[in-house]
Write an enzyme that holds these catalytic residues in place. Structure first.
Site, PDB file in Angstrom:
ATOM      1  N   TRP A 102       0.829  -1.210   0.000  1.00  0.00           N
ATOM      2  CA  TRP A 102       0.000   0.000   0.000  1.00  0.00           C
ATOM      3  C   TRP A 102       0.859   1.253   0.000  1.00  0.00           C
ATOM      4  O   TRP A 102       0.533   2.237  -0.675  1.00  0.00           O
ATOM      5  CB  TRP A 102      -0.995  -0.005   1.160  1.00  0.00           C
ATOM      6  N   ASP A 172      -1.661   6.120   6.844  1.00  0.00           N
ATOM      7  CA  ASP A 172      -2.764   5.360   6.238  1.00  0.00           C
ATOM      8  C   ASP A 172      -3.126   4.232   7.204  1.00  0.00           C
ATOM      9  O   ASP A 172      -2.547   3.162   7.168  1.00  0.00           O
ATOM     10  CB  ASP A 172      -2.314   4.800   4.882  1.00  0.00           C
ATOM     11  N   LYS A 196     -12.220  -2.188   6.639  1.00  0.00           N
ATOM     12  CA  LYS A 196     -11.381  -3.212   7.247  1.00  0.00           C
ATOM     13  C   LYS A 196     -11.810  -3.435   8.696  1.00  0.00           C
ATOM     14  O   LYS A 196     -12.064  -4.539   9.120  1.00  0.00           O
ATOM     15  CB  LYS A 196      -9.898  -2.797   7.211  1.00  0.00           C
TER      16      LYS A 196
HETATM   17  C1  LIG Z   1      -7.366  -1.700   1.876  1.00  0.00           C
HETATM   18  C2  LIG Z   1      -6.285  -0.688   1.990  1.00  0.00           C
HETATM   19  C3  LIG Z   1      -6.190   0.387   1.094  1.00  0.00           C
HETATM   20  C4  LIG Z   1      -7.152   0.571  -0.063  1.00  0.00           C
HETATM   21  O1  LIG Z   1      -8.367   0.970   0.410  1.00  0.00           O
HETATM   22  P1  LIG Z   1      -9.564   1.426  -0.547  1.00  0.00           P
HETATM   23  O2  LIG Z   1     -10.558   1.931   0.418  1.00  0.00           O
HETATM   24  O3  LIG Z   1      -9.988   0.222  -1.308  1.00  0.00           O
HETATM   25  O4  LIG Z   1      -9.043   2.485  -1.444  1.00  0.00           O
HETATM   26  C5  LIG Z   1      -5.179   1.309   1.289  1.00  0.00           C
HETATM   27  N1  LIG Z   1      -4.307   1.182   2.294  1.00  0.00           N
HETATM   28  C6  LIG Z   1      -4.364   0.155   3.167  1.00  0.00           C
HETATM   29  C7  LIG Z   1      -3.364   0.073   4.272  1.00  0.00           C
HETATM   30  C8  LIG Z   1      -5.348  -0.808   3.039  1.00  0.00           C
HETATM   31  O5  LIG Z   1      -5.417  -1.824   3.914  1.00  0.00           O
END
Ligand SMILES: *Cc1c(COP(=O)(O)O)cnc(C)c1O
Length: 360
Positions: A102, A172, A196
């Site tokens: 990511w 993030d 998540k």
């Molecule tokens: C799942 C995830 C993303 C992507 O998320 P979206 O909402 O699908 O854009 C980005 N960063 C991390 C750490 C993730 O686990």
């Protein structure tokens, strides 16, 4: 009907009491005669849902007064672009710590808007550890430092916010938000997709310090300009109402569980169960440096990858779907977010033991 232990990385398992409440409120939300999906976001009922969710999220994360909490759309992937558009001046630069897949996507997207420096990144992209802080090369001119507290695909986690001095630290938190207490004040900005560990897909939470708001480049879309979003209380346009509501119920559930201290304790216990077993059994391997292992996404490989399909099939038949590792890395991944009960992890360990007995 029976519920499974769902190990999916996201969208992911939600607390059962929350799903039950959503079901009970589906046709008539508290005497309104309609579901939350059918309400105007400008009317009192939804305004109260929205305000309560924000207050509860602030309580859970102990968000200081000088931070805004925004409920947006576009996912974490959207933030890969909106963070530089809002925080990096034209012709400017930002620092990126890359510890997994990511982070790689985040730095690539930021590169469209200016110079995205690599501050630290494991050699050959072998994402199995966090590079030591004293080797990081921070740029004094960078607008901010971006990192990924939990790399969902590789299962590599920062257990504390790195010290980057006066620079705004941007994290993030998509796959670790609400799994443990976070030092919000150590960050300039925190973002996370809800799907998540917080609620349904469609909602992106952004927690941003006041002094970082109002610097967006003129071409930034208004709905993703933090100032416009903050001034409009995340209702510049129609927000993701239903995801906001369900996430709000998850926040209440978390408060009932003893808040994030309670969750952290439980999550660490769950992760330890799995890692201890994996480390004790040569048939399974987790490649991550023990100090940097994720409490949320536990990755592992089998000694014989030809057995992967049988492992997954057997797990699914035993009521444990979602264990397939991300297509980019293969192997297995058990995502054990807040809503995964300890019994689920115990059932998985029992299944893994049984699988070795039959195939090891
Ligand atoms: C799942 C995830 C993303 C992507 O998320 P979206 O909402 O699908 O854009 C980005 N960063 C991390 C750490 C993730 O686990």
């Amino acid at each position: 009907m029976s519920r499974v232990f769902n190990f999916s990385a996201g969208p992911a398992t939600l607390p059962e009491p929350v799903l039950e409440q959503v079901r009970d409120e589906m046709l008539d939300w508290r005497g309104t005669g309609m579901s939350v999906m059918e309400m105007s976001h400008r009317d009192k009922p939804f305004m109260s849902i929205a305000a309560e969710a924000e207050a509860d999220l602030r309580k859970l994360l102990k968000v200081p007064e000088n931070y805004k909490v925004l409920f947006l759309q576009g996912g974490a992937t959207g933030q890969f672009a909106f963070v530089p558009m809002n925080l990096m001046p034209a012709g400017g630069s930002a620092d990126y710590v890359v510890t997994g897949s990511w982070g790689k996507k985040a730095i690539k997207e930021a590169g469209k808007y200016g110079t995205a420096n690599t501050v630290a990144r494991p050699a050959d992209d072998v994402f199995n550890h966090i590079p030591a802080r004293d080797g990081w090369k921070l740029d004094p001119n960078a607008a901010y430092v971006h990192y990924t507290p939990n790399e969902t695909i590789e299962g590599v986690e920062f257990h504390n916010a790195p010290d980057v001095g006066d620079k705004p630290l941007v994290g993030d938190f998509s796959s670790t938000i609400l799994s443990r207490p976070v030092d919000v004040a150590a960050h300039g900005l925190i973002y996370a997709g809800a799907q998540k560990n917080a609620g349904p897909a469609g909602l992106t939470m952004v927690i941003v310090r006041d002094d970082l708001i109002g610097k967006a480049r003129p071409e930034t879309p208004s709905v993703f300009d933090y100032k416009a979003a903050a001034d409009g209380e995340s209702m510049l346009n129609t927000p993701p109402c239903f995801a906001w509501y369900v996430s709000g119920l998850v926040f209440k559930w978390l408060l009932d569980q003893g808040g994030l201290e309670g969750m952290a304790e439980r999550n660490q216990r769950k992760a330890r169960l799995l890692y201890d077993y994996i480390d004790s059994e040569p048939f399974y391997t987790n490649p991550v440096n023990p100090a940097d292992r994720s409490f949320m996404n536990v990755t592992f490989t089998l000694a014989n990858p030809e057995l992967d399909a049988a492992f997954l099939e057997g797990a699914k038949a035993a009521g444990m779907p979602g264990l397939k590792g991300h297509r980019s890395v293969g192997g297995m991944r058990a995502s054990i977010y807040n809503a995964m009960p300890e019994e689920g992890v115990k059932a998985l360990v029992d299944y893994m033991k049984d699988f070795v007995k039959k195939n090891g």
